[in-house]
Enzyme design. Structure first.
Site, PDB file in Angstrom:
ATOM      1  N   GLY A   1     -32.176  55.824  22.071  1.00 39.21           N
ATOM      2  CA  GLY A   1     -30.736  55.814  21.783  1.00 39.21           C
ATOM      3  C   GLY A   1     -30.435  56.583  20.514  1.00 39.21           C
ATOM      4  O   GLY A   1     -30.670  57.783  20.433  1.00 39.21           O
TER       5      GLY A   1
ATOM      6  N   GLY B   1     -22.630  48.415  27.922  1.00 38.28           N
ATOM      7  CA  GLY B   1     -22.903  49.849  28.078  1.00 38.28           C
ATOM      8  C   GLY B   1     -24.358  50.227  27.846  1.00 38.28           C
ATOM      9  O   GLY B   1     -24.667  51.387  27.612  1.00 38.28           O
TER      10      GLY B   1
ATOM     11  N   GLY C   1     -26.719  52.425  23.939  1.00 38.98           N
ATOM     12  CA  GLY C   1     -25.299  52.316  23.588  1.00 38.98           C
ATOM     13  C   GLY C   1     -24.683  53.698  23.460  1.00 38.98           C
ATOM     14  O   GLY C   1     -25.372  54.664  23.117  1.00 38.98           O
TER      15      GLY C   1
ATOM     16  N   LYS D   1     -39.303  57.449  29.310  1.00 42.91           N
ATOM     17  CA  LYS D   1     -39.342  57.701  27.862  1.00 42.91           C
ATOM     18  C   LYS D   1     -40.790  57.841  27.373  1.00 42.91           C
ATOM     19  O   LYS D   1     -41.089  58.642  26.491  1.00 42.91           O
ATOM     20  CB  LYS D   1     -38.629  56.581  27.128  1.00 42.91           C
TER      21      LYS D   1
ATOM     22  N   PHE E   1     -18.955  62.694  31.565  1.00 43.97           N
ATOM     23  CA  PHE E   1     -17.965  62.100  30.673  1.00 43.97           C
ATOM     24  C   PHE E   1     -17.945  60.586  30.860  1.00 43.97           C
ATOM     25  O   PHE E   1     -16.914  59.958  31.044  1.00 43.97           O
ATOM     26  CB  PHE E   1     -16.596  62.735  30.960  1.00 43.97           C
TER      27      PHE E   1
ATOM     28  N   GLU F   1     -28.421  51.516  32.716  1.00 44.21           N
ATOM     29  CA  GLU F   1     -28.213  52.748  33.484  1.00 44.21           C
ATOM     30  C   GLU F   1     -27.188  52.474  34.570  1.00 44.21           C
ATOM     31  O   GLU F   1     -26.968  51.316  34.952  1.00 44.21           O
ATOM     32  CB  GLU F   1     -29.540  53.160  34.147  1.00 44.21           C
TER      33      GLU F   1
ATOM     34  N   VAL G   1     -34.775  59.294  24.074  1.00 38.30           N
ATOM     35  CA  VAL G   1     -35.678  58.195  23.723  1.00 38.30           C
ATOM     36  C   VAL G   1     -35.100  57.453  22.528  1.00 38.30           C
ATOM     37  O   VAL G   1     -34.811  58.064  21.500  1.00 38.30           O
ATOM     38  CB  VAL G   1     -37.084  58.716  23.341  1.00 38.30           C
TER      39      VAL G   1
ATOM     40  N   ASP H   1     -37.159  53.361  33.443  1.00 40.18           N
ATOM     41  CA  ASP H   1     -36.549  53.977  32.263  1.00 40.18           C
ATOM     42  C   ASP H   1     -37.565  54.014  31.116  1.00 40.18           C
ATOM     43  O   ASP H   1     -37.737  55.043  30.448  1.00 40.18           O
ATOM     44  CB  ASP H   1     -35.293  53.186  31.865  1.00 40.18           C
TER      45      ASP H   1
ATOM     46  N   LYS I   1     -32.972  61.480  30.966  1.00 34.46           N
ATOM     47  CA  LYS I   1     -34.426  61.322  31.038  1.00 34.46           C
ATOM     48  C   LYS I   1     -35.032  61.872  32.325  1.00 34.46           C
ATOM     49  O   LYS I   1     -36.198  62.224  32.358  1.00 34.46           O
ATOM     50  CB  LYS I   1     -34.765  59.827  30.920  1.00 34.46           C
TER      51      LYS I   1
HETATM   52  N1  HSE Z   1     -30.556  52.128  29.854  1.00 32.41           N
HETATM   53  C1  HSE Z   1     -31.175  52.583  28.663  1.00 32.41           C
HETATM   54  C2  HSE Z   1     -31.667  51.395  27.882  1.00 32.41           C
HETATM   55  C3  HSE Z   1     -30.208  53.382  27.872  1.00 32.41           C
HETATM   56  O1  HSE Z   1     -31.284  50.259  28.216  1.00 32.41           O
HETATM   57  O2  HSE Z   1     -32.462  51.562  26.961  1.00 32.41           O
HETATM   58  C4  HSE Z   1     -30.810  54.157  26.721  1.00 32.41           C
HETATM   59  O3  HSE Z   1     -31.715  55.119  27.154  1.00 32.41           O
END
Ligand code: HSE
Length: 340
Positions: free
Chosen positions: A154, A206, A315, A224, A8, A209, A152, A220, A125
């Site tokens: 957002g 936001g 986001g 992906k 959450f 990670e 992948v 990250d 991921k």
């Molecule tokens: N931390 C990741 C980014 C979040 O900045 O793309 C989305 O997967």
């Protein structure tokens, strides 16, 4: 549709916000009535057979720091595994933070949910980058839908777009910007900001990670890339197969130098024979040279050329939208219509 939501944080809360804003529209357009029968966070859970009120769940989190403070429905200290054992549901949604070391605790939750024949959606991921082929096999065996659109890009439908590109053709190469945080940092550094300040902004918005070194060190993007390699190119790769260099070693001078030459530095992930992530100079007018938290992915096909998708790659609301997209597919499947 009865849903158990684990996690959450920014994404989970955005999902509840959108659902509370759009509940009538979701019924009207998709015949989809979403009932959150349990929501779990670090402090415990809120459980209601009749469905939790999204606004009350959000309020409990805001005021008490945990959904377990939900009046009359809170169960402090209870965890996702017990909830899966005790609560009747149709769908399990995993919106927990990414752990790229061993994918836990999500990996265990996903396996359990699928084994219990719950349709399963994850934006996480970690377990996908480490064990996507195994999870897909399990879902197929159990006859349930496993979707991960938000893992992948957002809110962008990258995986769906790739599937369309591959239809009647073959995707032979993938490259792109898959991390919003590093792209935001690089863009802000071009505008004169220091690295730390730019990172702080990305965190406030936001995008980053929970452990931002996953973004900055390229993990990250690599995760992906692994998901795309498996899903789009049929390569059974895992994180270990990716050569990774992040943006942590870049300094302002390199960024300035690129600027003088009409170039920009972007963290690019590429599947072309091998899998690689590295800061790369590209021309400022290259279609991949997107700014701020945008992502851009190019799929090179055998016969129909290069297809590029760009959009907001990180986001809460963006990623929550991808979960809704997956829920619509689950709904179609449950109605006997198959999935696309
Ligand atoms: N931390 C990741 C980014 C979040 O900045 O793309 C989305 O997967």
């Amino acid at each position: 549709m009865r849903i158990v939501l684990a996690g959450f944080g920014v994404v989970g809360r955005s999902l509840l916000e959108i659902v509370s804003e759009q509940s009538e529209e979701l019924v009207r357009r998709y015949g989809m009535s979403l009932r959150f029968v349990a929501i779990v966070d670090k402090g415990g859970a809120a459980v209601s057979e009749n469905g939790l009120n999204p606004l009350k769940a959000l309020e409990s989190k805001r005021l008490k720091g945990t959904v377990a403070g939900y009046p009359g429905c809170g169960k402090p200290g209870i965890d996702t595994l017990s909830i899966l054992d005790d609560v009747e549901a149709d769908v399990f949604i995993d919106a927990l933070p990414t752990n790229l070391r061993d994918g836990e605790p999500s990996y265990t939750y996903l396996k359990k949910a699928i084994t219990m024949r719950l349709h399963t959606i994850t934006v996480n991921k970690g377990p996908l980058a480490l064990a996507l082929p195994a999870l897909k096999e399990l879902a197929e065996y159990r006859g349930v839908v496993l979707r991960f659109s938000g893992s992948v890009g957002g809110g962008m439908p990258v995986i769906e777009f790739a599937r369309q590109c591959a239809m009647g053709d073959r995707v032979v190469r993938v490259e792109g910007i898959l991390n919003g945080t590093t792209n935001y940092i690089l863009t802000r550094m071009e505008e004169g900001l220091g690295f730390q300040e730019a990172l702080r902004e990305a965190q406030e918005k936001g995008y980053a990670e929970r452990d931002p070194s996953l973004d900055i060190k390229g993990y990250d993007t690599a995760a992906k890339l692994v998901i795309l390699a498996n899903e789009v190119l049929g390569i059974r790769a895992t994180l270990e197969d990716v050569e990774i260099r992040g943006i942590e070693g870049l300094d302002g001078r390199e960024i300035e130098d690129a600027k003088r030459r009409g170039e920009t530095i972007r963290l690019i992930g590429k599947v072309d024979g091998g899998l690689r992530v590295e800061p790369t100079r590209i021309k400022v007018d290259d279609p991949l040279a997107v700014r701020y938290a945008m992502n851009a992915v190019a799929f090179q096909t055998e016969n129909s050329g290069r297809h590029i998708i760009t959009g907001r790659g990180a986001g809460g609301r963006e990623t929550a939208t991808a979960i809704l997209r997956d829920l619509i597919q689950v709904k179609k499947f449950m109605a006997g219509g198959g999935v696309t």
